[in-house]
Every structure is written in structure tokens, then in C-alpha cells.
Scaffold this motif. Structure first.
Motif, short mmCIF file in Angstrom:
data_model
loop_
_atom_site.label_atom_id
_atom_site.label_comp_id
_atom_site.label_asym_id
_atom_site.label_seq_id
_atom_site.Cartn_x
_atom_site.Cartn_y
_atom_site.Cartn_z
N LEU A 165 35.58 82.64 38.10
CA LEU A 165 36.86 82.14 38.58
C LEU A 165 36.95 82.33 40.08
O LEU A 165 36.68 83.42 40.61
CB LEU A 165 37.99 82.89 37.87
CG LEU A 165 39.41 82.44 38.20
CD1 LEU A 165 39.65 81.03 37.66
CD2 LEU A 165 40.43 83.41 37.61
N LEU A 166 37.31 81.27 40.78
CA LEU A 166 37.45 81.34 42.23
C LEU A 166 38.91 81.57 42.59
O LEU A 166 39.81 80.96 42.00
CB LEU A 166 36.97 80.03 42.87
CG LEU A 166 35.54 79.62 42.55
CD1 LEU A 166 35.19 78.33 43.27
CD2 LEU A 166 34.56 80.71 42.91
N GLU A 167 39.14 82.48 43.56
CA GLU A 167 40.49 82.82 43.97
C GLU A 167 40.67 82.50 45.44
O GLU A 167 39.72 82.50 46.23
CB GLU A 167 40.78 84.30 43.70
CG GLU A 167 40.72 84.68 42.22
CD GLU A 167 41.02 86.14 41.99
OE1 GLU A 167 41.16 86.86 43.00
OE2 GLU A 167 41.12 86.57 40.82
N ASP A 168 41.93 82.25 45.79
CA ASP A 168 42.28 81.94 47.17
C ASP A 168 42.05 83.17 48.03
O ASP A 168 42.50 84.27 47.70
CB ASP A 168 43.74 81.50 47.24
CG ASP A 168 44.07 80.83 48.56
OD1 ASP A 168 43.12 80.50 49.30
OD2 ASP A 168 45.25 80.64 48.86
N GLY A 169 41.33 83.01 49.14
CA GLY A 169 41.03 84.15 50.00
C GLY A 169 40.33 83.71 51.27
O GLY A 169 40.49 82.57 51.75
N GLU A 170 39.50 84.61 51.83
CA GLU A 170 38.81 84.30 53.08
C GLU A 170 37.75 83.23 52.89
O GLU A 170 37.54 82.39 53.76
CB GLU A 170 38.18 85.58 53.65
CG GLU A 170 39.18 86.65 54.07
CD GLU A 170 38.49 87.85 54.68
OE1 GLU A 170 37.23 87.84 54.74
OE2 GLU A 170 39.19 88.79 55.09
N LYS A 171 37.06 83.24 51.74
CA LYS A 171 35.99 82.28 51.51
C LYS A 171 36.53 80.96 50.97
O LYS A 171 36.05 79.88 51.35
CB LYS A 171 34.97 82.87 50.52
CG LYS A 171 33.78 81.94 50.22
CD LYS A 171 32.95 81.71 51.47
CE LYS A 171 31.73 80.85 51.16
NZ LYS A 171 30.94 80.57 52.37
N TYR A 172 37.50 81.00 50.06
CA TYR A 172 38.00 79.81 49.40
C TYR A 172 39.48 79.63 49.73
O TYR A 172 40.26 80.61 49.71
CB TYR A 172 37.82 79.90 47.89
CG TYR A 172 36.39 80.15 47.46
CD1 TYR A 172 35.45 79.13 47.51
CD2 TYR A 172 35.98 81.41 47.02
CE1 TYR A 172 34.14 79.34 47.13
CE2 TYR A 172 34.68 81.63 46.64
CZ TYR A 172 33.76 80.61 46.70
OH TYR A 172 32.47 80.83 46.33
N ASN A 173 39.86 78.41 49.98
CA ASN A 173 41.26 78.06 50.23
C ASN A 173 41.68 77.05 49.16
O ASN A 173 41.20 75.92 49.14
CB ASN A 173 41.42 77.46 51.63
CG ASN A 173 42.88 77.15 51.95
OD1 ASN A 173 43.78 77.64 51.27
ND2 ASN A 173 43.09 76.35 52.97
N ILE A 174 42.56 77.47 48.23
CA ILE A 174 43.00 76.64 47.12
C ILE A 174 44.42 76.18 47.40
O ILE A 174 45.32 77.01 47.60
CB ILE A 174 42.94 77.41 45.79
CG1 ILE A 174 41.49 77.85 45.50
CG2 ILE A 174 43.47 76.56 44.63
CD1 ILE A 174 41.35 78.72 44.27
N THR A 175 44.62 74.85 47.42
CA THR A 175 45.94 74.30 47.72
C THR A 175 46.30 73.23 46.71
O THR A 175 45.42 72.71 46.00
CB THR A 175 45.97 73.68 49.14
OG1 THR A 175 44.95 72.65 49.21
CG2 THR A 175 45.70 74.74 50.20
N VAL A 176 47.58 72.89 46.65
CA VAL A 176 48.09 71.84 45.77
C VAL A 176 49.16 71.08 46.53
O VAL A 176 49.89 71.65 47.35
CB VAL A 176 48.66 72.44 44.46
CG1 VAL A 176 49.81 73.38 44.74
CG2 VAL A 176 49.10 71.32 43.51
#
Length: 1091
Positions: free
Chosen positions: A278-289
Motif C-alpha cells: 500500500l502506498l501512502e501520501d508522503g515525501e516519495k508519493y503524492n496522492i491527490t483527488v
């Protein structure tokens, strides 16, 4: 026709298509979402849901394998219009309900069927978590969907020490075939796999059914292939789907990569995963809607090689996956090599710098790698080559290639078979910009139907599709930038089966015991050498061929199985590793009559295929009269004919002869050849001319009778015809086929065996002793009739006239219909050569309708239709009444016009007159009912209303309403009126809007107009090329309030010219002109005359 069965794109769905070709816009039923297997506890509710597509809309039904669904209270069928789902609910399920259920979707184009299962779980299933919003998955080891493993599998902490993911397991899963997933899982995971999105879950109770494990939640929904997913945060995923799925992304190191998907229904959050993590919003990944909750994005920052892999977006029960490919930007030269002048016995140094450290490389001299007597060093990005004690052998062209890539590997020949694709790939490095060029046999290649060239920053690819033998040749690549260029050459070899062996066969030995002959090898061996030849033999006069076997690849054969005095023909094939060639067949002696005259007949022949093993001495020629059995020698017994031609002069004029010849060698005379055709001893005649009057006189579905007149006899130009050949060909074929093997003498012929409703071309050829004349062809039906519906209005009492011109052969059947039924007897139909006319002398309203003419013969048919409306000035409406329903409004009600029932295009117009104004204004137009409500009625004012009836012919007299409203009482006011002055407003005519140049397309409408003012009103006259056209019925001319217009319905070349408008009154004259030119080719085949 038999139905066509095929599989749907949705797994497990079988589609049956009733017809091979479906009507335009129609489609067979299909399951967009098929019903998923359900496993429920006894006594609970089981629900199957499916979504079907198809045009027309399919009918959906349900069945089961071991029972029926007759109990409507237990088995309830529903349809959800909001989601488009067809639902089957099974209430209070029992063990007897466990079965295979089928869903059928049927429409007129076909049907689709799929199956699902209902399983009953015994015992109690509990599901307790620490957090009600947790989401759980259950994995079925029998699943074969790669996305299920890559998106949903995740080891629990109890299975992996320390809670870390097993990278070896995931590498094996991503590199394995999907058929091996189950065995990999069984080796690495236990059968009971519980995957939780929340590691704080305390307890999960599972119930086993066979080899599959199930986890139950109160809000369970079904997922394909045995995967079950519960609700997340109360969102309902049953109807969610992807409008746009995530796509594969290629990114370079240190760049950002963005995945984006669009949903059909808004969701506040979806799950992003990589390798089941599971990928979470953070420094490496930016998850937006997005604000509307439909667009979801995953931004991967500063991509590295470790980020490469498959990423998944999971929205409830659906998911999509795509690759992230992280490319190495490649190595580039910061500065390259420079020319070096060295001194013998001294050292020399070559040096270059790359854009990356610790990058291996290879040094080359004149294309060969350098090893001996040199010192090669690498200091970070700097590479050096030092030559100790230079000698003349060290001179040459040096090249350094990073990562050891060498163009010399490209030079290996590439071999492909005919019809296959040839692919060249090459990677390269260098300072940008880099230009890549491909050549074939010295000509630069460009992208076309058979050549595709791909170029990128570090590699190039050449694809030559469907290669042929002619594509064999040199392929060269040239790569250059601002610092220089390099090139490499390869050979493309396209292999095919060989061409036939070359003849004629040469006999090297002929005796009573054997025949030996040789031939030449094939002109093209197809790229591989000939390994052997295959031979067959036929004895002259027989129909069978005997196989002689295979011989080695030497083009010579010795046949010892022969009989003395027999003649043989041979067939030879060449064989290579790519296949067998076409056949080459040896020849026999043939005799040809070259020409014939009253006193001489010229004969020629070819050499025999076998000389009998010795030199030919000459030939003996014999002749025989028609009807005689006696052959006589043409040449003297002691005079052998040396040449292969002879002029026979011992002939009688008008007699018919045939000839034969034999060859003579040292052993004697051979067998005579076959006799020639009979020929008359007479002067040659001129071929006849063309037949005339060719036409079809009788037709049916399978045959037709053609007749013609024999061509004229013109001495010295064309002689009399002795017979005729009739030939036909289909319209889609280019070859003519003769209906008879020998000429006929009659001037008519019945062509039989035709296919119904096919199109044929027919021609007749006259023939005599001088040869064949020029063919005379009979064309097929040519009806140039427009199929556009034309509308015309005729006043009752006037005549209606419709004329259609056509060309057709054979003469067609002509039928006129009114509204698809035959026309009445009072309608006159006149047919002449190439035209047909419909005439109604005195029209009535009942004559209104659509008139169609059908022109049909054996070749085809054409149709033309026009709508005729017979009408008259309408009668006024009945009495008008006024009502007030709402204050400030008045409803005008009137009785219909007596013409309303007879004229469906009749409508009404309402006008109003206020007491404060002196003009009538239109408040409503094109009303097809008998009432209208007028708004903005002011208190204290009087209103008058008028109602008119309108149709295509004109407007009726008005029907007036009673007065509405009362004026307020006002004090009388006396106003001294000023003295009036008469003002003269008269003026000469002037054009305020001029005509504009017109360039319409042939066959289309042309409309031109202008505006003129003047007092008194000007008289308008139109001219074309200085000739008045006001009375010409081919032009529609109108003048409304000074706007002058001219309409030409179908423009043709006859309408080209100068058009002028002249306006005149008592005070003067004005004129305006323009030029009309027609664009495009015009063919006018339809003429309509309206009276």
C-alpha cells in the motif's frame, strides 16, 4: 445460414450471432459485468448482479441447472435503472439452492450466456476488528488473474519475520507465467492468507470451503475469480468503473512520474499499490483527488531504478495496473577524442570525458578492439589510451565506445523468409543532437507502408514489413552529430522458393536404350542453392504422368527406361531448402500456317525436342486435301528441307489443306508431327467491321436474348462476316468469356446461365477468314436519376407535370406510384425513348402525395421521388372569442378554418392592435392549435385581435375579435395643431445592397439578392447576358419590400453568365450586375417541368 459462435472479451461469456453481417448500428448482446459467484450462510439473502449491453436492448432471463425459478417470492428479478444492473435475489437460501445459475441476454441479433455459482457456508462466521472502517481481503489460491496477485497479495506479519516484504517472492511472481502463480504461492504462502489494510486487527474468523478461504463482512460484495472485498468507509463500489485507466509511463532517472485515472462515480479515496504494498501520501508519493472525486492521481517523485515496476489503482472491486519504466538517460561525451600527431618511438595519448563516472568502455582501432602495447586507464569519467613507443602499425582511426557497444555487431547478415518482417535494432550514445539515417542499396529509407523507422535519444529501430526477394540488398545505418559520424553496413537476405528451371531442354543423346538431356538452372535460386530436381515423364498421346524420382542438383538427366520409337515429354521442378519451384515442361514439334494465298501457303515449325543423338539433316513436309486419306510429299524425295519454314505452291485455289512434318537425322526419318489446322488456298481477306444495332430483346432472371445487324461489306476495307462470337463478362471482372466455342451464323443469341440480379457486359465480334473484327459492346443500365426528394406546390385546378429522362439498355420497365400504390386512371403516363412523363391535367387536393418512378431492367433499377402538394388560398378561421384567465393576459380562441382537416401544413397567425397605437403587430405565428394567450395587457386600453390562416399557397382574410378593455375617462384637452407642410419624399431608385459574385457547385442551388429603394416603388427587371429572364420558368424571382432575389434550383453550365438587375420608376433608373460561374463537373439527367 448457421449461427456464428464467438467468445466475448468478458471471460466466461459465450455469444451466438444469428447473422454473418449485422445491420448498421446494431450489435449482439454482451455482458459488461457478469454475475459473480456467491457464498452465503444458510437462511441469508443471495444476490446476483449483472450489466448487459446490446442494440436493440437485450431481454435478460435467469435459469438454474438442477431446478427451476418458478417461486417468484423466493427468486425475485429486478432492474436498477440508475446503475443499469439486472438483479436476481434469492431469499432465505437453503442447501437445495446451491447450484449453477445461468444468465441469458437475447435480442434480434443474437444471444449471450454466462454462468455463476451459489455456494452455502455452514457454521457461524464472525468478523471482528478493532476499527469498523478496516478493509479485508481473502485470496483464493486457484485464481489466475495476474493483477490479483500484483495488486492484492500481501504477506501478513505472522508470515514474514519482522514484517518485511519478501522481495524474492515478488520477483518470482512478476517474472512468472500466470499459470505458475498457484504453485509459487503454495511454495511461499500458506493456504490461509488473510491480507489486512490495518495491522491492528485482532481477530479474523475464516470458514473453509474446499481449497478456498472466505472472510465474511456484513457489507460483502462479490469480486471476480473468488476475491471478495468489503465496504470501505461506507462507500458503495458495486457500480464504480474506470472511464480512463492508468497508462504505462516512461520516465528518466530523477524525473517525476504521474499516474492518473478517472472513475464513473465519485469516490473520496482509492487505494494505490506497488507489488502488493500500500502506498501512502508522503515525501516519495503524492496522492491527490479532484474536487469532484472522479480524478485520482499518484505522483512519484525523483524516480530511480528501484521505482520501476507495476503500479495498481484499486477502487472497490475493480482495479487497473500499468508499468513505470525508468530509463537510464544514457552516457554522453563531455568532450571527445582529438587527432594526435605522434613521433615514432615516442608515446601518444588519446583521452575523452564522459558524463558519468564508473562507466566501462572499449577502445577500437580501424574497427578492431585494441589490446596489445597500450595502457588503458579510467579516472572517474575520464578515459585514457596511452600508446608506448609508437610505430607505423599504430596509425589509424581510433574510436572509444562507452559500455562496450560496437557497431561491428550490426554488420552480421540478416536472413528472413519471403513475407516475413526484417528488424534492425541499434543502441548508440553521443552528444545531442544526433541524426540517424537508414539506407538500402544507397537510397535513404523513409517511413511508408512497408518501412517503419523508430528513433529515440539512445536507440533506433528499422522495420521492413512483408519482405520480398527484391528487398535483398545492402542495409546501412549512418549516425552523426556535430562532432562527427559513424556508419555500419549489413546485408539483408530474403529467401524464397526458386524460380522454374530454364529451358528449352537440350537432348545430348537419343538411342533405342536411353534418352539424355540437360537444361539450365533456375534464374533465381531464392537465396539458397538448388539441392535436387524432381522429374515426371509423359508418353505423347497419353494423359498420365509418371514420377521419375529426384536427382542431385545437377541439371542433367539420363532416362534408360524408354521404348524405341516412342515420344516423351518431361516436367522438371527445382528444389531448395525453401521449397519447390514452378514446373518447366519440355516441348514437342509444332506446325504453324503463317499465311495463305490463291497460289501459295506458307508453313513454319519448331525444332524437335530430341535430335535422336545425332545431327539433324533436315525435314520432310507432307500435305493432304480436305476429305482425302492420301498424304503427298511437298518437297522432292531427293531434296530435304533445310530450314524450318516452306512455301507450298502446289495448291489449287479454293481447296482446303492440312500439313505435317518430320525430322531426318543420320539414322533416318522420325515420326510425323500432329497435323496442322485446315487452311484454304486463297488470298487473305480483310476482317469484318463492327456489328450494328446490338440490343437486348428478351430477358429473364437467368438468360437474355441479344440481337444485332451484320456489319457492312466494304471491299478493300472490311469483308463480309462469316460468323459471330458472343462474349460476356461480369461487371466486377476484367476478363471476357466466350459463350460459344465456334462462331454462329445467326444474328441473335440466347445467353444462358446468368446469375440473377448480377450486372454483365455483353459484346459481339464478327469473324471471317481474315480474322476477327472490332467488338461491339452493349452497355449496362445507365439511369442518372437523382434520389433526393423534391417538393413542389401546385394550386388546385392547375396541371401537374413530372418528366424524368434516363438512359437504359435493355429497355426497362417503368412504373409510377403514388404513396407506394399505383397511380389513378385519371393520371396520364407517357413513355418515350429515354424519358417518362406523368401528367395530371386538372389537379385536386386529393392529388397531394409522394410520386415515385421505378426504372428497372435485368441489370438494376433506379428510383426518383417527388412530393406534390395541391392546395389553394386558405379560408379564414371561424369566429374569435376572448377570455381572461389571469389578470394582464387575454386568451384568444377561434374556430378552425374549414381547410384545416384537408391541409396538414395549415397554421395560424395572431395580430394585435392597441388603442394607443395605429399599427397591427404580430404576436404569434405558425400556430397549429386554435387558441393563444397574449400577455402584457394594460388596464384602461382597448385591444383588437385578428386571426389569419396560412398555408403553402398564401394567407386568408382575417377573422376579427370583439373589442377588449375600456379606455379611462379623461378630461378633454385641446391641442393647437401646427400647420402641416407637405414633404416630397419621392426619389429615383438606388441600390443600397449590390449583387455579389456567385461561384456555386454544379447541381446545387444558387441564390442571389440585392436591395433597392425609391419612391414611387421601382419596377424590377432581371437580365442574363442582356436577355430578360423575368418570364423564364427556370428562375424563381421575387421582390419583397425592395429586396430583389433570384433562385436557381440546380445550377449547370447553361446558367453561366452575367446577371443584371434594372430598377426603374418615373424619376430615374438604376442597375446592378454580377457574374455567375459554375464549379465542378455537371451531368444533368433529370428535367422536371411544373405547370
Amino acid at each position: 445460414l448457421a449461427a456464428i459462435r464467438r467468445r466475448s472479451k468478458t471471460p466466461g461469456v459465450m455469444i451466438t450471432q444469428y447473422a454473418a453481417i449485422l445491420p448498421e448500428g446494431k450489435s449482439t448482446p454482451d455482458f459488461q459485468c457478469k454475475p459473480m459467484p456467491v457464498a452465503v450462510k444458510e437462511g441469508h439473502l443471495a444476490v446476483f448482479k449483472t450489466v448487459v449491453t446490446g442494440d436493440p436492448k437485450p431481454d435478460v432471463s435467469w435459469r438454474r441447472a438442477k431446478g427451476n425459478l418458478a417461486d417468484k417470492e423466493k427468486f425475485q428479478r429486478k432492474y436498477d435503472e440508475s446503475t443499469g444492473e439486472h438483479i436476481l435475489e434469492i431469499h432465505e437460501v437453503s442447501v437445495e439452492d446451491a447450484d449453477t445459475y445461468k444468465c441469458y441476454a437475447v435480442n434480434e441479433c443474437g444471444k449471450a450466456v454466462c454462468t455463476t455459482t451459489l455456494s452455502i457456508i455452514d457454521g457461524k462466521t464472525d468478523f471482528r476488528t478493532k476499527n469498523k472502517k478496516d478493509k479485508y481481503f481473502c485470496f483464493c489460491p486457484g485464481s489466475t488473474i495476474p493483477e490479483d496477485f500484483r495488486k492484492l497479495l500481501k504477506k501478513s506479519k505472522s508470515q514474514t519475520a519482522g514484517g518485511d516484504n519478501d522481495e524474492a517472492f515478488w520477483d518470482a511472481m512478476m517474472n512468472a507465467d500466470k499459470r505458475d502463480y498457484e504453485s509459487i504461492c503454495s511454495d511461499n504462502l500458506s493456504n490461509d492468507i488473510i491480507i489486512s489494510c490495518d495491522n491492528d486487527a485482532k481477530k479474523q474468523d475464516t470458514q473453509s470451503l474446499g481449497k478456498k478461504n472466505y472472510i465474511r463482512n456484513e457489507a460483502t460484495v462479490q469480486h471476480d475469480r473468488g476475491i471478495y472485498i468489503g465496504d470501505v468507509e461506507g462507500a458503495n463500489f458495486s457500480s464504480v468503473d474506470f472511464v480512463i485507466k492508468i497508462q504505462e509511463i516512461k520516465a528518466e532517472e530523477n524525473d517525476d512520474a504521474l499516474f492518473e485515472c478517472v472513475l464513473t462515480h465519485p469516490l473520496p479515496k482509492i487505494t494505490w499499490m506497488r507489488k502488493g504494498i500500500l502506498l501512502e501520501d508522503g515525501e516519495k508519493y503524492n496522492i491527490t483527488v479532484s474536487d469532484n472525486k472522479l480524478i485520482h492521481r499518484l505522483l512519484i517523485k525523483d524516480c530511480t531504478k528501484l521505482d520501476k515496476g507495476i503500479y495498481s489503482a484499486v477502487a472497490g472491486t475493480i482495479s487497473c495496473s500499468a508499468w513505470l519504466v525508468v530509463d537510464d538517460p544514457g552516457v554522453q561525451f563531455i568532450w571527445g577524442l582529438s587527432d594526435v600527431d605522434a613521433i615514432i618511438h615516442e608515446s601518444a595519448e588519446l583521452m575523452c570525458k564522459l558524463s558519468r563516472e564508473n562507466c566501462e568502455g572499449v577502445w577500437f582501432r580501424d574497427g578492431k578492439q585494441v589490446y596489445d602495447n597500450v595502457s588503458i586507464t579510467m579516472d572517474g569519467p575520464i578515459h585514457k589510451l596511452v600508446i608506448m613507443k609508437c610505430s607505423e602499425d599504430n596509425s589509424g582511426k581510433y574510436r572509444f565506445e562507452a559500455d562496450g557497444q560496437d557497431l561491428s555487431a550490426f554488420t552480421r547478415p540478416l536472413t528472413v523468409k519471403v513475407g516475413h518482417n526484417a528488424i534492425y535494432k541499434l543502441q548508440f550514445i553521443g552528444h545531442k543532437p544526433i541524426k540517424v539515417q537508414w539506407y538500402k542499396d544507397g537510397d535513404e529509407l523513409k517511413d511508408d507502408n512497408s518501412t517503419i523507422i523508430e528513433r529515440s535519444a539512445s536507440h533506433t529501430r528499422l522495420l521492413l514489413s512483408r519482405c520480398q526477394r527484391r528487398d535483398t540488398g545492402e542495409i546501412k545505418i549512418k549516425i552523426k552529430n556535430d562532432h562527427g559520424f559513424t556508419e555500419a553496413v549489413s546485408q539483408l537476405i530474403v529467401r524464397d522458393k526458386p524460380s522454374p528451371p530454364l529451358g528449352p531442354a537440350e537432348v545430348t543423346e537419343s538411342s533405342a536404350l536411353c534418352i539424355e538431356f540437360k537444361w539450365r538452372p533456375p534464374k533465381d535460386d531464392g537465396g539458397t542453392p538448388v539441392t535436387n530436381y524432381i522429374l515426371e515423364r509423359q508418353q505423347v498421346g497419353r494423359n498420365t504422368w509418371k514420377k521419375m524420382g529426384e536427382i542431385p542438383g545437377v541439371p542433367i538427366y539420363r532416362d534408360t527406361d524408354v521404348d524405341r520409337g516412342r515420344k516423351y515429354c518431361y516436367r522438371i521442378w527445382a528444389v531448395t531448402s525453401e521449397g519447390m519451384s514452378e514446373v518447366m515442361e519440355t516441348d514437342e514439334i509444332t506446325l504453324v500456317v503463317v499465311s495463305a494465298f490463291n497460289d501459295c501457303i506458307n508453313i513454319s515449325w519448331s525444332s524437335p525436342s530430341s535430335t535422336g543423338g545425332s545431327r539433324l539433316l533436315g525435314y520432310v513436309l507432307e500435305k493432304r486435301k480436305q476429305g482425302s486419306n492420301l498424304w503427298t510429299c511437298v518437297n522432292a524425295p531427293d531434296e530435304i528441307i533445310k530450314e524450318k519454314n516452306y512455301a507450298v505452291r502446289d495448291v489449287v485455289e479454293g481447296m482446303e489443306y492440312e500439313f505435317r512434318v518430320c525430322a531426318i537425322n543420320l539414322s533416318g526419318a522420325g515420326e510425323f508431327s500432329n497435323a496442322s489446322d485446315f487452311v484454304f488456298a486463297r488470298d487473305p481477306k480483310k476482317p469484318p467491321g463492327k456489328v450494328t444495332g446490338l440490343k437486348v430483346t428478351e430477358t429473364s432472371y437467368t438468360n437474355m436474348v441479344v440481337t444485332w445487324t451484320k456489319p457492312e461489306d466494304k471491299p478493300g476495307i472490311q469483308d463480309e462476316a462469316k460468323g459471330y462470337f458472343v462474349e460476356i463478362r461480369r461487371a466486377d471482372c476484367t476478363e471476357w468469356c466466350r459463350c460459344i466455342s465456334s462462331p454462329i451464323i445467326m444474328t441473335s443469341f440466347n445467353v444462358k446461365g446468368l446469375k440473377s440480379m448480377d450486372m454483365y457486359w455483353v459484346r459481339v465480334i464478327a469473324i471471317n477468314d481474315g480474322g476477327e473484327g472490332t467488338p461491339e459492346e452493349l452497355s449496362h443500365l445507365q439511369c442518372m436519376i437523382s434520389t433526393v426528394l423534391i417538393f413542389m406546390v401546385v394550386r388546385a385546378g392547375n396541371s401537374v407535370r413530372i418528366t424524368v429522362n434516363f438512359e437504359a439498355s435493355p429497355w426497362p420497365e417503368i412504373t409510377w406510384l403514388k404513396d407506394n400504390v399505383p397511380v389513378m386512371k385519371r393520371v396520364t403516363i407517357s413513355n418515350s425513348d429515354g424519358s417518362s412523363q406523368l401528367l395530371i391535367p386538372t389537379s385536386e387536393r386529393l392529388d397531394s402525395g409522394i410520386y415515385s418512378v421505378f426504372v428497372k431492367n435485368i441489370v438494376g433499377q433506379e428510383t426518383f421521388s417527388t412530393e406534390v402538394r395541391v392546395t389553394d388560398d386558405p379560408k379564414p378561421p371561424g369566429p374569435v372569442e376572448l377570455e381572461e384567465s389571469v389578470p394582464g393576459t387575454v386568451t384568444v380562441i377561434w374556430q378552425p378554418s374549414p381547410d384545416e382537416k384537408r391541409d396538414d401544413r395549415l397554421h395560424y397567425t395572431v395580430s394585435r392592435l392597441e388603442s394607443t397605437k395605429h399599427t397591427w403587430t404580430t404576436v404569434a405565428d405558425r400556430l397549429f392549435n386554435n387558441r393563444f394567450t397574449v400577455c402584457n395587457i394594460m388596464q384602461g386600453r382597448e385591444y383588437h385581435f385578428r386571426v389569419y390562416a396560412k398555408n403553402d399557397m398564401g394567407i386568408s382574410a382575417p377573422s376579427e375579435s370583439p373589442t377588449w378593455g375600456m379606455e379611462k375617462k379623461k378630461e378633454k384637452m385641446v391641442i393647437a395643431e401646427p400647420t402641416k407642410k407637405d414633404c416630397d419624399l419621392r426619389c429615383a431608385p438606388t441600390f443600397i445592397v449590390s449583387l455579389k459574385p456567385q461561384t456555386p457547385t454544379a447541381g446545387y442551388e444558387c441564390y442571389m439578392s440585392c436591395a433597392v429603394k425609391g419612391d414611387p416603388a421601382a419596377r424590377i427587371t432581371w437580365y442574363r447576358n442582356h436577355v430578360s429572364i423575368n418570364t423564364d420558368t427556370n428562375y424563381y424571382i421575387s421582390n419583397t419590400c425592395g429586396v430583389c432575389s433570384l433562385l436557381i434550383l440546380r445550377v449547370g453550365p447553361k446558367d453561366v453568365g452575367e446577371y443584371k438587375v434594372v430598377a426603374e420608376n418615373s424619376l430615374g433608373r438604376a442597375e446592378c450586375s454580377t457574374v455567375l460561374s459554375v464549379r465542378g463537373k455537371t451531368e444533368t439527367w433529370l428535367h422536371l417541368h411544373f405547370t
